[in-house]
Design a protein around this motif. Structure first.
Motif, PDB file in Angstrom:
ATOM      1  N   GLN A  99       0.850  -1.179   0.000  1.00  0.00           N
ATOM      2  CA  GLN A  99       0.000   0.000   0.000  1.00  0.00           C
ATOM      3  C   GLN A  99       0.888   1.232   0.000  1.00  0.00           C
ATOM      4  N   TYR A 107       1.362   1.341   9.116  1.00  0.00           N
ATOM      5  CA  TYR A 107       0.970  -0.066   8.998  1.00  0.00           C
ATOM      6  C   TYR A 107       2.196  -0.954   8.884  1.00  0.00           C
ATOM      7  N   ILE A 135      -2.427  -7.206   8.103  1.00  0.00           N
ATOM      8  CA  ILE A 135      -1.989  -5.818   8.193  1.00  0.00           C
ATOM      9  C   ILE A 135      -2.396  -5.252   9.549  1.00  0.00           C
ATOM     10  N   HIS A 185      -2.710  -1.853  11.439  1.00  0.00           N
ATOM     11  CA  HIS A 185      -2.782  -0.495  10.898  1.00  0.00           C
ATOM     12  C   HIS A 185      -3.650   0.409  11.768  1.00  0.00           C
ATOM     13  N   SER A 225      -6.225  -6.266   9.873  1.00  0.00           N
ATOM     14  CA  SER A 225      -7.015  -6.652   8.705  1.00  0.00           C
ATOM     15  C   SER A 225      -6.250  -7.706   7.926  1.00  0.00           C
ATOM     16  N   TRP A 226      -6.916  -8.319   6.967  1.00  0.00           N
ATOM     17  CA  TRP A 226      -6.240  -9.268   6.084  1.00  0.00           C
ATOM     18  C   TRP A 226      -6.610  -8.936   4.637  1.00  0.00           C
ATOM     19  N   ALA A 227      -5.768  -9.399   3.725  1.00  0.00           N
ATOM     20  CA  ALA A 227      -6.035  -9.219   2.299  1.00  0.00           C
ATOM     21  C   ALA A 227      -5.362 -10.350   1.540  1.00  0.00           C
ATOM     22  N   GLN A 276      -5.096  -1.250   0.055  1.00  0.00           N
ATOM     23  CA  GLN A 276      -5.976  -0.963   1.186  1.00  0.00           C
ATOM     24  C   GLN A 276      -7.450  -1.212   0.869  1.00  0.00           C
ATOM     25  N   TRP A 320      -8.523  -4.599   2.071  1.00  0.00           N
ATOM     26  CA  TRP A 320      -8.315  -5.012   3.456  1.00  0.00           C
ATOM     27  C   TRP A 320      -9.653  -5.378   4.099  1.00  0.00           C
TER      28      TRP A 320
END
Length: 707
Positions: A276, A284, A295, A297, A307-309, A316, A319
């Motif tokens: 990001q 983050y 993440i 953040h 968060s996850w991605a 972002q 996320w």
């Protein structure tokens, strides 16, 4: 006590002008460590300090003997498995440095029971710090990483204390150095998956890590390839390796903003992929979890979320929320394993851990790792294998020397692997507790306190207050064998968890930085007064200590309230803060503008910093006795700061120097952390404690022994 006059540095006029304000500084010339007159002055200060404290030698020797007696000198750490080996460290009686060792892993077997005094069959010594340090005045091992085959190690070594490292690749079986082409490296070293490349960092002229390089083992450094460069002088650059050893996680960051890229170590000559793009104020960090990233953040909350991605779409906008911090909590990071996550955080002002089990492709709800009450803190220990079903946990407090557990994440069952043995220590003979002090502006400031059992708040006790309060770094209650020498003499020891630190989250930090920095100093003064007002400490028997940015704290509080303290130890103290922050060519300065403000661009910041920087605000009143300690090769806080400060203190304050001396002790070959060997460090601590105890009138042990 010997009667001897202190060194008086010559005055050489030097001035600086910013925002129409000219400041004359006659001691700025002391900055040049190559100048023989500067070296002679430092040596004269050392001689003066030794003369003024010669009567304390028996007490210092006694404190050193106590530290030694409370330390299991021959010991071994808890073995940690990485692939085909168990890794651990040994310390041996009489040896300054640890040995880094390993033994083969026996599939299906439990961790080996390692004898602290004898090697095991098949044991290999990777690095013997004592052998490395032979003929050297200083030695630090900055990193040790084993290659994918287990046959070679990459190490970073420093023989000066300036935190600039030589990178070496060595053969484990023979100890031979296979490659030493790279010098002047920064922190961090990592292997590519094929073992052909090592990654390292370099620093610029201002000692900012700003480059990551790739070095082909066995080649000349001239052929190294620049992987990434950070051009913004406020940002530093570093890296970690994912737990599955697949990804190099490159992190560029300031104190308020982060930016992460990922480099596939299976394709080490490829380009890093941006997670990001940086946005001012978006802080983050990233952990790799298989085909996902996690993440941590502050996009939505000041005290951070997780968060996850998908790895394939890391921006972002992709996320997905996983965990938020609760009231009074601060999420610090997350460790990913094949079947669970371990969240590192702060809760209730103490370190804490949450476990999140994986459920198929999803994540379960966070559950706490239970810890007994009081000041006990739990942290994630060393668990390097991604497929591990257990998690190493470390538990500490003032009275818990160090318990290492293996947590079975599925059952929540915990096995005690090791309890640090402290000879002659009975925790039942001491009491730890937390106080809450109301600050001048009404905020509640936590104070952690420990004392010998039987000590009462009767207004007669000697006290010792420690503080830091910067960079969101918390100073938690932890065990110290050396501190027992204070407690056993009736000293009430306390830590003031003041604003600017990270004890109570990011907001607590924000309230003690930039144009709110004075809160750090007034909080400490309020905590000192509270210890006296509550009767825990006698009005004329309070000591204070702080190091580095905590040394700035010491300089500021003795200017604000010199009458509160009998004696102060300022270690590697940042006491000439404004001069340093006005010079972006000095190490770390530009990156510090988000902590202190930029006085070059802002007259408001300039005036504010000038109002508290210790060197420029010394008063002509009685001050406590002061010991300033520093090192010539310290890159973080130059020795010139305490050297100038000591000169100006002596010429300004009205104290009786025969009763309350102002002393400076300088290590000629050492860095920010002082001397490197453990016995040398104990001797330094013993000297510092002897000086403080003598000023407090607390040389006698509670059992009646007099040193």
């Amino acid at each position: 006590m010997s009667h001897v006059e202190p060194p008086v540095a010559q005055r050489i006029q030097h001035s600086r002008t910013f925002h129409g304000d000219t400041v004359v500084d006659d001691y700025e010339w002391l900055r040049d460590k190559e100048n023989p007159e500067v070296v002679a002055h430092l040596e004269a200060e050392n001689a003066y300090t030794m003369a003024r404290t010669s009567h304390l030698s028996p007490l210092a020797d006694q404190v050193f003997a106590e530290i030694k007696a409370h330390t299991q000198e021959t010991d071994v750490s808890v073995p940690v498995r990485l692939h085909d080996w168990w890794y651990f460290t040994r310390t041996q009686e009489g040896a300054q440095y640890p040995l880094h060792c390993r033994v083969p892993y026996d599939a299906g077997a439990v961790a080996p029971q390692i004898d602290a005094g004898a090697p095991l069959v098949g044991e290999q010594v990777l690095i013997d710090g004592n052998r490395e340090a032979q003929g050297q005045e200083f030695f630090e091992l900055g990193a040790l990483e084993v290659d994918p085959t287990g046959a070679r190690i990459a190490v970073l070594v420093d023989f000066a204390g300036d935190e600039r490292y030589a990178l070496q690749v060595r053969d484990v079986a023979t100890g031979d150095v296979l490659d030493e082409a790279v010098g002047g490296a920064g922190y961090g070293v990592a292997w590519s998956c094929d073992g052909q490349w090592v990654f390292y960092t370099r620093v610029d002229d201002a000692w900012r890590q700003f480059q990551v390089w790739r070095h082909h083992v066995g080649s000349s450094a001239d052929q190294d390839v620049l992987v990434l460069q950070e051009d913004d002088e406020v940002f530093g650059l570093g890296f970690d390796v994912s737990r599955d050893e697949r990804w190099l996680i490159l992190h560029a960051g300031s104190s308020t903003t982060g930016e992460v890229r990922l480099l596939d170590l299976q394709q080490p000559t490829g380009d890093p992929v941006l997670v990001q793009q940086r946005q001012a104020g978006l802080d983050y960090s990233v952990e790799v979890d298989g085909d996902r990233i996690l993440i941590t953040h502050n996009a939505s909350r000041v005290d951070f979320d997780i968060s996850w991605a998908p790895m394939a779409t890391p921006r972002q906008e992709h996320w997905q929320p996983l965990m938020s911090a609760g009231e009074g909590e601060r999420i610090l990071g997350v460790d990913a394993f094949e079947s669970f996550l371990a969240v590192t955080m702060r809760s209730g002002g103490l370190p804490a851990v949450r476990i999140i089990a994986k459920d198929g492709d999803g994540y379960g709800s966070p559950r706490p790792v239970p810890v007994e009450g009081g000041l006990r803190a739990v942290r994630v220990g060393s668990t390097p294998m991604y497929d591990s079903r257990t998690l190493q946990l470390l538990v500490t407090s003032f009275l818990v020397a160090g318990d290492t557990y293996d947590l079975d994440v599925a059952s929540d069952g915990a096995v005690l692997l090791k309890r640090r043995h402290v000879p002659g220590f009975d925790p039942q003979q001491y009491v730890e507790e937390r106080l809450w002090v109301t600050a001048t502006d009404g905020r509640s400031v936590p104070v952690s306190m420990v004392r010998a059992r039987g000590i009462q708040p009767d207004g007669t006790n000697p006290g010792y207050l420690y503080g830091y309060g910067s960079y969101e770094i918390p100073i938690d209650a932890s065990f110290s064998a050396a501190r027992l020498s204070l407690l056993d003499r009736g000293v009430v020891f306390a830590i003031a968890h003041i604003r600017g630190g990270g004890e109570l989250g990011r907001g607590w930090y924000d309230e003690g930085k930039l144009l709110a920095k004075r809160n750090t100093f007034t909080d400490f003064v309020d905590c000192a007064r509270a210890l006296i007002d509550l009767g825990w400490v006698a009005p004329d028997r309070l000591a204070a200590e702080g190091r580095s940015a905590g040394g700035l704290l010491m300089g500021a509080v003795v200017n604000l309230a010199p009458e509160l303290f009998r004696v102060v130890h300022a270690g590697v103290p940042f006491v000439d803060a404004l001069t340093t922050i006005l010079d972006p060519t000095l190490p770390l300065t530009a990156g510090e503008w988000e902590e202190w403000g930029n006085p070059i661009e802002s007259r408001e910041v300039y005036d504010y910093m000038k109002s508290y920087t210790p060197y420029e605000n010394i008063q002509a009143v009685d001050y406590p006795a002061i010991l300033a300690t520093t090192s010539v090769n310290d890159t973080r806080v130059f020795f010139v700061e305490p050297t100038k400060w000591v000169q100006r203190l002596r010429e300004t304050v009205t104290s009786d120097h025969s009763d309350r001396p102002i002393l400076q002790k300088t290590e000629i070959v050492a860095g920010h952390g002082g001397r490197s060997g453990r016995y040398d460090a104990w001797h330094d601590t013993a000297f510092e404690y002897a000086f403080m105890l003598d000023q407090l009138g607390a040389t006698q042990l509670l059992n009646g022994t007099v040193a």
